[in-house]
Design an enzyme around this catalytic site. Structure first.
Site, PDB file in Angstrom:
ATOM      1  N   LYS A  77       0.833  -1.206   0.000  1.00  0.00           N
ATOM      2  CA  LYS A  77       0.000   0.000   0.000  1.00  0.00           C
ATOM      3  C   LYS A  77       0.874   1.265   0.000  1.00  0.00           C
ATOM      4  O   LYS A  77       2.096   1.174  -0.069  1.00  0.00           O
ATOM      5  CB  LYS A  77      -0.940  -0.039   1.213  1.00  0.00           C
ATOM      6  CG  LYS A  77      -1.860  -1.273   1.236  1.00  0.00           C
ATOM      7  CD  LYS A  77      -2.778  -1.291   0.050  1.00  0.00           C
ATOM      8  CE  LYS A  77      -3.877  -2.337   0.043  1.00  0.00           C
ATOM      9  NZ  LYS A  77      -3.710  -3.603   0.725  1.00  0.00           N
TER      10      LYS A  77
HETATM   11  C1  LIG Z   1      -9.742  -3.506  -0.741  1.00  0.00           C
HETATM   12  C2  LIG Z   1      -9.053  -4.111   0.445  1.00  0.00           C
HETATM   13  N1  LIG Z   1      -9.713  -4.178   1.599  1.00  0.00           N
HETATM   14  C3  LIG Z   1      -9.136  -4.706   2.697  1.00  0.00           C
HETATM   15  C4  LIG Z   1      -7.857  -5.205   2.674  1.00  0.00           C
HETATM   16  C5  LIG Z   1      -7.265  -5.804   3.904  1.00  0.00           C
HETATM   17  O1  LIG Z   1      -6.166  -5.085   4.376  1.00  0.00           O
HETATM   18  P1  LIG Z   1      -5.019  -5.793   5.218  1.00  0.00           P
HETATM   19  O2  LIG Z   1      -4.194  -6.625   4.289  1.00  0.00           O
HETATM   20  O3  LIG Z   1      -4.241  -4.639   5.795  1.00  0.00           O
HETATM   21  O4  LIG Z   1      -5.676  -6.593   6.284  1.00  0.00           O
HETATM   22  C6  LIG Z   1      -7.128  -5.154   1.489  1.00  0.00           C
HETATM   23  C7  LIG Z   1      -5.754  -5.690   1.448  1.00  0.00           C
HETATM   24  O5  LIG Z   1      -5.180  -5.975   0.458  1.00  0.00           O
HETATM   25  C8  LIG Z   1      -7.740  -4.590   0.342  1.00  0.00           C
HETATM   26  O6  LIG Z   1      -7.087  -4.524  -0.833  1.00  0.00           O
END
Ligand SMILES: Cc1ncc(COP(=O)(O)O)c(C=O)c1O
Length: 406
Positions: free
Chosen positions: A202
Site C-alpha cells: 500500500k
Molecule cells: C480492498 C481491500 N480491503 C481490505 C484489505 C485488507 O487489508 P489488510 O491486508 O491490511 O488486512 C485489502 C488488502 O489488500 C484490500 O485490498
C-alpha cells in the site's frame, strides 16, 4: 529494450530473451534509512506496543486526511471488522458492498453474523454502482461499504445521498486510496468511517496495520473499544473506583497497532503527497503509451477525482483481437513483469457460494471485467526504466500474441 525492438522479438515464454533479467514485482514497500532509524529508536525505548508513537501517528494521519479522529488497528482487515462493529451491524442485518474487492471487505460483515449483500459495479471504474446499491436495500440493511477500487474513489456523494435517505452508515474501504481526492476533498474525510490498510504494497506501511478515520465521536469511541477487547478505559471511572479498575463492556479483540509499526510509517506519511504524485505520473505514462496498443483498455479516471493509483489494472478487449488473459498473464510473467489479477469477484469464492447461494451471472459487470483484468506493476519507487520495461513487455506480448493468433 525499445518498444519498436521489443515487438519484433521472440516471446520469453517461447524461449526468447525476457525484457528484464530480474522480476519486477507488482507492488512493494519503500523504506528509507530514516524510517529504519525511527524503528531502532523505538526498540531502544520503553514502549514496543501501544505507546507515544501510536498517538503521534494517529494525530498526523487524521490531520492529513482532514478527519477529527483516526483510530489505528493491527491490519486493514481488523480496521474493517472494527468499523462494522462501530456501525452497530449485527446478526440478521445486511450490509451492501462491491464484489470487486478483496474478500476482507465482505468478511468484516459476515464476522458480525450479518449478511454481505453485493451490488454490481460501474463498467468504467469498477466501483459499486449507486443505483444498484439502492435496488438492494431492504428493511435489514444497516450499512454500505463502497470500495475505492485501485485507488479511484467510489461515487461517494451519490452513496452518501442514498445513506441519508435510508438512515444507513457508510464505511468506505479506502485500503487502495490513501492520498486520493474526491471533488477536491481528501479520502478519509467524506463518509461516516473510512478504512485504510498499511500492508507493504500500500501507499505507506507499518508492516501490517490499518486505520479508521471518522468525524463522529461515538464511532471513534466504539472503534477504540473494539480494538482493545471491548474494555472501557474511562479515566474518570478509574479515579473513582481505583486505578486497577477496568470493565469489559462489549466483545472486542486485541487489534492494537504497535509503536514499532507507527514509527516506521510516520516518515512515510510525511512523504505521502510526493509518493502519490509519482504514482500519478507513472499512471499517466502507462495510459499515454498503452492506450495505443490494440486490445488494451487502460483504466478510466472520472472528472473531479484524483486517484491514488494503488493498482494499475488494464483490461483486455476482445474487440478485433483474440487475446486470452491467461496467455497474456503467462507471457508477461515470463518477461519478468510481476503482473497480478485484482480481483476474483468475492461472490464467486466457494465460501460465499456455499453459505449465501451466490452464483455466476449474479453480477455481470464485475464478472465480465474479472475475465479481462491484469494489474501491472505500480509502486512509487519504480524507476523510469522499470516503467519503460513494463511498456516494452506489454507491446512485445500483445503484438506477439496477436501475430500468433492472426
Ligand atoms: C480492498 C481491500 N480491503 C481490505 C484489505 C485488507 O487489508 P489488510 O491486508 O491490511 O488486512 C485489502 C488488502 O489488500 C484490500 O485490498
Amino acid at each position: 529494450m525499445s518498444v519498436a525492438r521489443a515487438i519484433t522479438e521472440k516471446l520469453a515464454m517461447h524461449g526468447g530473451t525476457p525484457v528484464r533479467s530480474t522480476l519486477l514485482s507488482y507492488g512493494r514497500q519503500s523504506i528509507q534509512e530514516e524510517d529504519i532509524q525511527a524503528v531502532v529508536d523505538v526498540l531502544r525505548s520503553d514502549w514496543l506496543t501501544t505507546g507515544p508513537k501510536v498517538d503521534e501517528f494517529e494525530e498526523a494521519f487524521a490531520a492529513i486526511v482532514g478527519a477529527k479522529h483516526a483510530i489505528s488497528f493491527s491490519s486493514g482487515t481488523a480496521a474493517l471488522h472494527g468499523a462494522v462493529f462501530a456501525a452497530g451491524v449485527t446478526e440478521d442485518d445486511e450490509a451492501i458492498t462491491s464484489p470487486m474487492t478483496f474478500c476482507a471487505t465482505a468478511n468484516a460483515v459476515v464476522h458480525h453474523g450479518a449478511t454481505a449483500v453485493f451490488a454490481d459495479v460501474c463498467p468504467d471504474t469498477l466501483n459499486i454502482d449507486p443505483p444498484q446499491v439502492e435496488r438492494r436495500i431492504t428493511r435489514y440493511t444497516r450499512a454500505i461499504l463502497p470500495v475505492d477500487y485501485a485507488g479511484h474513489p467510489a461515487d461517494l456523494d451519490a452513496i452518501m445521498d442514498i445513506a441519508e435517505r435510508y438512515g444507513l452508515v457508510v464505511i468506505e474501504d479506502a485500503c487502495h486510496a490513501l492520498g486520493a481526492r474526491y471533488r477536491g476533498r481528501p479520502v478519509g474525510s467524506i463518509v461516516h468511517m473510512t478504512v485504510f490498510s498499511f500492508h507493504p504494497v500500500k501507499h505507506i506501511t507499518t508492516g501490517e496495520g490499518g486505520m479508521v478515520t471518522t468525524d463522529d465521536a461515538e464511532f471513534a469511541r466504539r472503534l477504540r473499544l473494539f480494538r482493545n477487547h471491548g474494555i472501557s478505559s474511562d479515566a474518570r471511572e478509574r479515579q473513582t473506583k481505583g486505578q486497577w479498575h477496568y470493565e469489559m463492556v462489549a466483545l472486542g479483540l486485541n487489534y492494537r497497532l504497535t509503536d514499532i509499526g507507527c514509527a516506521l510509517a510516520l516518515g512515510q506519511l510525511h512523504k505521502l503527497s510526493s509518493n502519490v504524485a509519482r504514482r500519478q505520473a507513472i499512471a499517466a505514462r502507462y495510459t499515454a503509451t498503452l492506450s495505443n496498443i490494440p486490445g488494451v483498455i487502460t483504466p478510466a479516471t472520472r472528472e473531479s477525482v484524483d486517484p491514488a493509483w494503488h493498482l494499475y489494472p488494464i483490461r483486455l478487449s476482445n474487440n478485433g483481437t483474440h487475446l486470452d488473459r491467461a496467455d497474456v498473464f503467462r507471457a508477461l510473467r515470463a518477461e519478468n513483469i510481476g503482473v497480478n489479477v485484482h480481483y476474483i469477484p468475492v461472490h464467486l469464492h466457494p465460501y460465499y457460494r456455499d453459505r449465501f447461494g451466490y452464483k455466476r451471472g449474479g453480477f455481470p459487470i464485475a464478472e465480465g471485467a474479472y475475465e479481462q483484468l491484469i494489474s501491472l506493476p505500480m509502486f512509487h519507487s519504480m524507476t523510469d526504466q522499470d516503467v519503460e520495461d513494463v511498456i516494452s513487455a506489454m507491446a512485445k506480448v500483445i503484438y506477439g500474441l496477436n501475430r500468433e493468433v492472426a
